[in-house]
Design an enzyme around this catalytic site. Structure first.
Site, PDB file in Angstrom:
ATOM      1  N   LYS A   1     -27.210   9.986 -34.120  1.00 41.41           N
ATOM      2  CA  LYS A   1     -25.842  10.452 -32.652  1.00 41.41           C
ATOM      3  C   LYS A   1     -26.609   9.052 -32.660  1.00 41.41           C
ATOM      4  CE  LYS A   1     -27.680  14.979 -32.393  1.00 41.41           C
ATOM      5  NZ  LYS A   1     -28.282  16.281 -30.873  1.00 41.41           N
TER       6      LYS A   1
ATOM      7  N   LYS B   1     -31.786  12.969 -37.524  1.00 42.46           N
ATOM      8  CA  LYS B   1     -30.881  13.022 -36.038  1.00 42.46           C
ATOM      9  C   LYS B   1     -30.680  11.474 -35.077  1.00 42.46           C
ATOM     10  CE  LYS B   1     -32.713  17.302 -34.603  1.00 42.46           C
ATOM     11  NZ  LYS B   1     -33.679  17.590 -33.632  1.00 42.46           N
TER      12      LYS B   1
ATOM     13  N   ASP C   1     -28.170  25.090 -27.340  1.00 41.59           N
ATOM     14  CA  ASP C   1     -27.188  25.001 -29.074  1.00 41.59           C
ATOM     15  C   ASP C   1     -25.851  26.004 -28.751  1.00 41.59           C
ATOM     16  OD1 ASP C   1     -28.571  22.332 -29.274  1.00 41.59           O
ATOM     17  OD2 ASP C   1     -29.370  23.270 -30.942  1.00 41.59           O
TER      18      ASP C   1
ATOM     19  N   PHE D   1     -34.036  13.242 -27.567  1.00 46.33           N
ATOM     20  CA  PHE D   1     -35.702  13.308 -27.727  1.00 46.33           C
ATOM     21  C   PHE D   1     -35.244  14.433 -29.156  1.00 46.33           C
ATOM     22  CE2 PHE D   1     -38.778  13.478 -24.733  1.00 46.33           C
ATOM     23  CZ  PHE D   1     -38.284  12.737 -23.653  1.00 46.33           C
TER      24      PHE D   1
ATOM     25  N   ASN E   1     -35.222  27.961 -22.312  1.00 44.72           N
ATOM     26  CA  ASN E   1     -36.137  27.868 -22.625  1.00 44.72           C
ATOM     27  C   ASN E   1     -36.961  27.274 -21.710  1.00 44.72           C
ATOM     28  OD1 ASN E   1     -35.798  24.750 -22.795  1.00 44.72           O
ATOM     29  ND2 ASN E   1     -33.412  25.709 -23.436  1.00 44.72           N
TER      30      ASN E   1
ATOM     31  N   LYS F   1     -21.693  42.269 -13.722  1.00 42.46           N
ATOM     32  CA  LYS F   1     -22.664  42.319 -14.694  1.00 42.46           C
ATOM     33  C   LYS F   1     -23.336  43.632 -15.701  1.00 42.46           C
ATOM     34  CE  LYS F   1     -27.315  44.366 -13.877  1.00 42.46           C
ATOM     35  NZ  LYS F   1     -28.228  46.026 -13.443  1.00 42.46           N
TER      36      LYS F   1
HETATM   37  O1  C5P Z   1     -30.453  17.270 -32.700  1.00 38.29           O
HETATM   38  P1  C5P Z   1     -30.531  18.186 -31.690  1.00 38.29           P
HETATM   39  O2  C5P Z   1     -30.195  18.590 -31.279  1.00 38.29           O
HETATM   40  O3  C5P Z   1     -31.965  19.091 -31.779  1.00 38.29           O
HETATM   41  O4  C5P Z   1     -31.364  16.681 -30.901  1.00 38.29           O
HETATM   42  C1  C5P Z   1     -31.636  16.879 -29.610  1.00 38.29           C
HETATM   43  C2  C5P Z   1     -31.394  15.641 -28.965  1.00 38.29           C
HETATM   44  O5  C5P Z   1     -29.274  15.667 -28.619  1.00 38.29           O
HETATM   45  C3  C5P Z   1     -31.699  15.893 -27.466  1.00 38.29           C
HETATM   46  O6  C5P Z   1     -31.705  14.822 -26.958  1.00 38.29           O
HETATM   47  C4  C5P Z   1     -30.591  17.354 -26.652  1.00 38.29           C
HETATM   48  O7  C5P Z   1     -30.563  16.437 -25.091  1.00 38.29           O
HETATM   49  C5  C5P Z   1     -29.285  16.428 -26.996  1.00 38.29           C
HETATM   50  N1  C5P Z   1     -28.805  17.687 -26.732  1.00 38.29           N
HETATM   51  C6  C5P Z   1     -27.198  17.572 -26.669  1.00 38.29           C
HETATM   52  N2  C5P Z   1     -26.301  18.362 -26.740  1.00 38.29           N
HETATM   53  C7  C5P Z   1     -27.154  19.627 -27.624  1.00 38.29           C
HETATM   54  C8  C5P Z   1     -27.255  19.603 -27.245  1.00 38.29           C
HETATM   55  C9  C5P Z   1     -29.375  18.666 -27.988  1.00 38.29           C
HETATM   56  O8  C5P Z   1     -26.862  16.470 -26.373  1.00 38.29           O
HETATM   57  N3  C5P Z   1     -26.162  20.730 -26.858  1.00 38.29           N
END
Ligand code: C5P
Length: 400
Positions: free
Chosen positions: A339, A335, A277, A321, A208, A286
């Site tokens: 979390k 979130k 994600d 974030f 990204n 390749k």
């Molecule tokens: O649920 P979401 O992925 O949008 O949450 C974002 C937060 O979770 C950010 O702080 C990001 O760094 C963290 N994150 C994580 N592991 C992932 C995806 C996102 O720790 N696989």
């Protein structure tokens, strides 16, 4: 740096030209800078350059007095926030170590009561000579006196080795560090920043647009306030910081391993990284073209932030974030609860506002107590502001 007064002492080495860039950095950050120099420094950079860029006449002589009511060498050594000697020759180090005061720069150094930062610059043999080693060691015994080590590379004399003055940005970073008041507790911060890369095959990856600028600015600001910082660096522009610990990582799996390994030892966790994600199953060779369509199968990656929860101390502060295209605040709050976060930095992403990779951003700070909308600002200022807020919250949480 606004309102800070700095004496920039230039001595006779070719790296004086790099001190011109240092002066520009200091001035654009808002510092007031009085340039002073040795007579030999004028062989490298002239008066007019210093005057134009500092906005005031530079001083090279002990007997020049811009303000007759003040004694210049006392004022320049005691009524400023910092004296920086860049470049510092072997000669000025020897004079300062020996207490010799026979010109303006050496007299200012002997009279100094404020922090002094030396950025040495000389040939490798001079830098490594027993005399220079001894002089540096003697000066460094004083808590007020700091050094920024020379870098290695090609030298003006044609040889290569250690002796080049540190880069202006590095010296500027150290000056900001020295001028920043330190916090009451040296907390251990773990910051994950930047984008992850999920490889499809040995060449291609999914990523990204995040450039890690905010996370990097938070890490820098925490370090300046005296924190012990580790940055888990996903993909972000070089050079990586050299003032604190850095663990470069590539994929979400690498970041997961690094963050979960370090989380039990931290007092503050900041997950500002843009973590994938989903990740493809990587092909060992390749992927070939030819098919009209190709299906990509993706597997979800571990939620790093969630997984650190049972690993961390109860008193530690957790910051996440969020980037959302809709229902920003509700999603962020969701979130935060899921979390178990103390703070979430919420980014609104829309057609007219895409913070990814941009120099500026506008965010909302979401805490259990409420939301705070911040105005649009550059990511450096934003990171500094967020770091201040996090440090306050972390100290509060520890005292509860
Ligand atoms: O649920 P979401 O992925 O949008 O949450 C974002 C937060 O979770 C950010 O702080 C990001 O760094 C963290 N994150 C994580 N592991 C992932 C995806 C996102 O720790 N696989």
């Amino acid at each position: 740096m606004k309102g800070k007064h700095i004496t920039l002492a230039v001595t006779g080495a070719i790296a004086a030209y790099k001190a011109v860039f240092l002066l520009r950095l200091l001035r654009s950050a808002g510092a007031e800078v009085q340039v002073i120099g040795t007579a030999n420094s004028l062989r490298f950079v002239g008066r007019e350059t210093w005057e134009a860029l500092s906005g005031r006449p530079p001083l090279f002589d002990l007997w020049e007095t811009p303000d007759p009511s003040k004694i210049p060498h006392i004022m320049l050594a005691q009524e400023v926030d910092l004296v920086v000697v860049a470049p510092a020759t072997a000669n000025i180090l020897a004079k300062a170590a020996g207490g010799i005061a026979d010109d303006l720069v050496s007299t200012v150094l002997l009279a100094a009561t404020v922090p002094v930062l030396f950025a040495p610059s000389m040939n490798t043999a001079m830098y490594e000579s027993p005399a220079t080693r001894r002089n540096i060691a003697l000066l460094a015994e004083q808590e007020r006196i700091h050094f920024i080590d020379c870098a290695s590379g090609s030298l003006a004399c044609g040889s290569a080795g250690k002796g080049r003055m540190a880069e202006p940005e590095t010296i500027f970073g150290r000056i900001r560090y020295l001028l920043t008041p330190k916090r009451s507790e040296k907390l251990r911060w773990l910051i994950a920043a930047g984008a992850t890369r999920e490889y499809l095959d040995p060449i291609r990856f999914i990523t990204n647009g995040a450039n890690g600028a905010t996370g990097r600015a938070i890490a820098d600001a925490a370090w300046r306030q005296g924190a012990e910082v580790t940055l888990v660096a996903g993909n972000m522009p070089a050079p990586l910081p050299s003032d604190y610990a850095v663990r470069p990582v590539t994929s979400a799996a690498d970041m997961h391993a690094a963050v979960t390994g370090l989380a039990p030892l931290c007092d503050v966790l900041v997950m500002s990284a843009a973590v994938a994600d989903y990740a493809p199953v990587k092909s060992a060779s390749k992927l070939k073209k030819g098919d009209r369509t190709k299906e990509l199968s993706l597997e979800s990656t571990p939620d790093i932030l969630l997984e650190t929860l049972p690993l961390m101390e109860r008193r530690a502060l957790r910051v996440g974030f969020a980037a959302e295209t809709e229902n920003l605040l509700e999603n962020a709050r969701g979130k935060m609860e899921r979390k178990a976060l103390d703070l979430i930095v919420a980014n609104r992403v829309s057609a007219s506002h895409d913070p990814f990779g941009a120099p500026d951003n506008r965010v909302v700070l979401v805490t259990p107590g409420g939301n705070e909308e911040l105005p649009l600002m550059d990511k450096e200022t934003l990171g500094e502001l967020i770091a201040d807020r996090i440090y306050d919250l972390a100290l509060q949480k520890r005292s509860r």
